[in-house]
Design a protein around this motif. Structure first.
Motif, PDB file in Angstrom:
ATOM      1  N   SER A 164       0.807  -1.225   0.000  1.00  0.00           N
ATOM      2  CA  SER A 164       0.000   0.000   0.000  1.00  0.00           C
ATOM      3  C   SER A 164       0.838   1.271   0.000  1.00  0.00           C
ATOM      4  O   SER A 164       0.327   2.346  -0.359  1.00  0.00           O
ATOM      5  CB  SER A 164      -0.929   0.017   1.215  1.00  0.00           C
ATOM      6  N   VAL A 165       2.119   1.193   0.397  1.00  0.00           N
ATOM      7  CA  VAL A 165       2.930   2.412   0.445  1.00  0.00           C
ATOM      8  C   VAL A 165       3.941   2.480  -0.697  1.00  0.00           C
ATOM      9  O   VAL A 165       4.701   3.448  -0.780  1.00  0.00           O
ATOM     10  CB  VAL A 165       3.657   2.566   1.800  1.00  0.00           C
ATOM     11  N   ARG A 173      10.507   2.386  -4.708  1.00  0.00           N
ATOM     12  CA  ARG A 173      10.222   3.716  -4.184  1.00  0.00           C
ATOM     13  C   ARG A 173       8.985   3.703  -3.286  1.00  0.00           C
ATOM     14  O   ARG A 173       8.015   2.991  -3.542  1.00  0.00           O
ATOM     15  CB  ARG A 173      10.017   4.716  -5.327  1.00  0.00           C
ATOM     16  N   ILE A 174       9.058   4.515  -2.240  1.00  0.00           N
ATOM     17  CA  ILE A 174       7.919   4.744  -1.357  1.00  0.00           C
ATOM     18  C   ILE A 174       7.123   5.928  -1.896  1.00  0.00           C
ATOM     19  O   ILE A 174       7.698   6.950  -2.284  1.00  0.00           O
ATOM     20  CB  ILE A 174       8.389   5.047   0.080  1.00  0.00           C
ATOM     21  N   ASP A 175       5.811   5.809  -1.898  1.00  0.00           N
ATOM     22  CA  ASP A 175       4.945   6.906  -2.333  1.00  0.00           C
ATOM     23  C   ASP A 175       4.690   7.819  -1.134  1.00  0.00           C
ATOM     24  O   ASP A 175       4.001   7.430  -0.192  1.00  0.00           O
ATOM     25  CB  ASP A 175       3.624   6.340  -2.854  1.00  0.00           C
ATOM     26  N   PRO A 176       5.243   9.026  -1.123  1.00  0.00           N
ATOM     27  CA  PRO A 176       5.069   9.906   0.037  1.00  0.00           C
ATOM     28  C   PRO A 176       3.625  10.336   0.255  1.00  0.00           C
ATOM     29  O   PRO A 176       3.266  10.771   1.358  1.00  0.00           O
ATOM     30  CB  PRO A 176       5.975  11.107  -0.277  1.00  0.00           C
ATOM     31  N   ASP A 177       2.793  10.213  -0.776  1.00  0.00           N
ATOM     32  CA  ASP A 177       1.376  10.550  -0.595  1.00  0.00           C
ATOM     33  C   ASP A 177       0.596   9.392   0.005  1.00  0.00           C
ATOM     34  O   ASP A 177      -0.495   9.591   0.544  1.00  0.00           O
ATOM     35  CB  ASP A 177       0.757  10.946  -1.935  1.00  0.00           C
ATOM     36  N   ALA A 178       1.152   8.176  -0.076  1.00  0.00           N
ATOM     37  CA  ALA A 178       0.494   7.011   0.519  1.00  0.00           C
ATOM     38  C   ALA A 178       1.034   6.711   1.912  1.00  0.00           C
ATOM     39  O   ALA A 178       0.332   6.144   2.749  1.00  0.00           O
ATOM     40  CB  ALA A 178       0.684   5.789  -0.384  1.00  0.00           C
ATOM     41  N   TRP A 179       2.276   7.081   2.155  1.00  0.00           N
ATOM     42  CA  TRP A 179       2.929   6.815   3.440  1.00  0.00           C
ATOM     43  C   TRP A 179       2.554   7.901   4.437  1.00  0.00           C
ATOM     44  O   TRP A 179       2.918   9.065   4.273  1.00  0.00           O
ATOM     45  CB  TRP A 179       4.438   6.744   3.226  1.00  0.00           C
ATOM     46  N   GLY A 191      -0.012  13.362  12.631  1.00  0.00           N
ATOM     47  CA  GLY A 191       0.174  12.772  11.315  1.00  0.00           C
ATOM     48  C   GLY A 191       0.728  13.834  10.380  1.00  0.00           C
ATOM     49  O   GLY A 191       0.967  14.974  10.791  1.00  0.00           O
ATOM     50  N   LEU A 192       0.967  13.462   9.129  1.00  0.00           N
ATOM     51  CA  LEU A 192       1.438  14.419   8.128  1.00  0.00           C
ATOM     52  C   LEU A 192       0.247  15.016   7.383  1.00  0.00           C
ATOM     53  O   LEU A 192      -0.738  14.326   7.122  1.00  0.00           O
ATOM     54  CB  LEU A 192       2.360  13.740   7.113  1.00  0.00           C
ATOM     55  N   SER A 199       9.018  20.480  -4.399  1.00  0.00           N
ATOM     56  CA  SER A 199      10.409  20.512  -3.964  1.00  0.00           C
ATOM     57  C   SER A 199      11.342  20.404  -5.157  1.00  0.00           C
ATOM     58  O   SER A 199      11.238  19.461  -5.949  1.00  0.00           O
ATOM     59  CB  SER A 199      10.689  19.361  -2.992  1.00  0.00           C
ATOM     60  N   THR A 200      12.266  21.348  -5.257  1.00  0.00           N
ATOM     61  CA  THR A 200      13.259  21.286  -6.327  1.00  0.00           C
ATOM     62  C   THR A 200      14.117  20.030  -6.202  1.00  0.00           C
ATOM     63  O   THR A 200      14.542  19.446  -7.200  1.00  0.00           O
ATOM     64  CB  THR A 200      14.150  22.541  -6.291  1.00  0.00           C
ATOM     65  N   LEU A 201      14.366  19.582  -4.962  1.00  0.00           N
ATOM     66  CA  LEU A 201      15.164  18.374  -4.756  1.00  0.00           C
ATOM     67  C   LEU A 201      14.522  17.144  -5.382  1.00  0.00           C
ATOM     68  O   LEU A 201      15.211  16.176  -5.725  1.00  0.00           O
ATOM     69  CB  LEU A 201      15.373  18.129  -3.265  1.00  0.00           C
ATOM     70  N   ALA A 202      13.191  17.168  -5.539  1.00  0.00           N
ATOM     71  CA  ALA A 202      12.500  16.016  -6.101  1.00  0.00           C
ATOM     72  C   ALA A 202      12.861  15.780  -7.563  1.00  0.00           C
ATOM     73  O   ALA A 202      12.549  14.729  -8.111  1.00  0.00           O
ATOM     74  CB  ALA A 202      10.993  16.185  -5.954  1.00  0.00           C
TER      75      ALA A 202
END
Length: 223
Positions: A164-165, A173-179, A191-192, A199-202
């Motif tokens: 699920s993540v 890769r981990i999905d930051p929108d799912a985690w 929570g987040l 993010s430019t780093l992305a």
């Protein structure tokens, strides 16, 4: 509008917000210990864990040199909270006793969580946690002058996640929108929220951060 002026204060703790980690380790009698903590951060496939040296978790890590870092989601806050003020140490260390801690032998049972066998280390993973990292201790660093706190440098040997993540269409890769990690900030659970800004780093591919510890982990045999 905030004027930007600062005021000097002396807070007792500086826990501005980090993920909660359930650290599983092996007790001297072979049983599993499970303890929540949040003084943790990651650099590549290594993590630094700040622990009281007299805690059962610290003593287990010092003795066995291995453990599992289980990361609970925000929905697991009640289970994590059931471990609050518990310790695997018997008798309870004086410092913890003064804070209201009490001994619990079966931490998994207390939290209502499920132990599952790990791949490369003896301590079990937490089945309900979306992310689990099997680790070995590489170094121990004293923190402060009184000898009461140590920083464990641990190296990750396996990263295991719930489907699920994971980010759709990728393998690693981990999905930051799912985690949705459980966050501890000044002794309270959070929570987040949603992403607030691109993010430019992305724009940097994650593969460019892959270090030698990943290749080293691939060579670790299953137990």
């Amino acid at each position: 509008m905030n004027s930007g002026a600062h005021t000097a204060i002396e807070p007792g703790i500086l826990y501005f917000g980090t993920p909660v980690v359930l650290v599983s380790s092996t007790n001297e009698d072979g049983s599993a210990n499970l303890a929540p903590m949040s003084s943790a951060f990651w650099l590549g496939w290594r993590a630094v864990l700040g622990l009281g040296v007299r805690s059962r978790t610290a003593q287990n890590l010092l003795r066995t040199r291995e453990g599992v870092l289980n990361l609970p989601s925000e929905s697991m806050a009640p289970a994590v909270d059931r471990l609050a003020l518990t310790t695997g140490s018997d008798p309870v260390p004086a410092g913890k006793l003064a804070r209201g801690y009490f001994h619990v032998a079966d931490k998994f049972g207390r939290a209502g969580l499920t132990p599952v066998a790990s791949s490369t280390v003896a301590p079990p993973r937490v089945a309900e946690c979306p992310v689990a990292m099997e680790v070995v201790v590489e170094a121990v660093h004293p923190v402060g002058d009184d000898g009461g706190v140590v920083a464990f440098e641990v190296r990750v040997q396996r990263v295991l996640v719930h489907e699920s993540v994971r980010m759709a269409g990728t393998e690693d890769r981990i999905d930051p929108d799912a985690w949705r990690p459980l966050i501890m900030s000044f002794q309270k659970f959070y929570g987040l929220g949603a992403q607030v800004h691109p993010s430019t780093l992305a724009s940097i591919p994650e593969r460019l951060y892959r270090g030698p510890d990943i290749e080293r982990a691939r060579r670790v045999p299953a137990v």
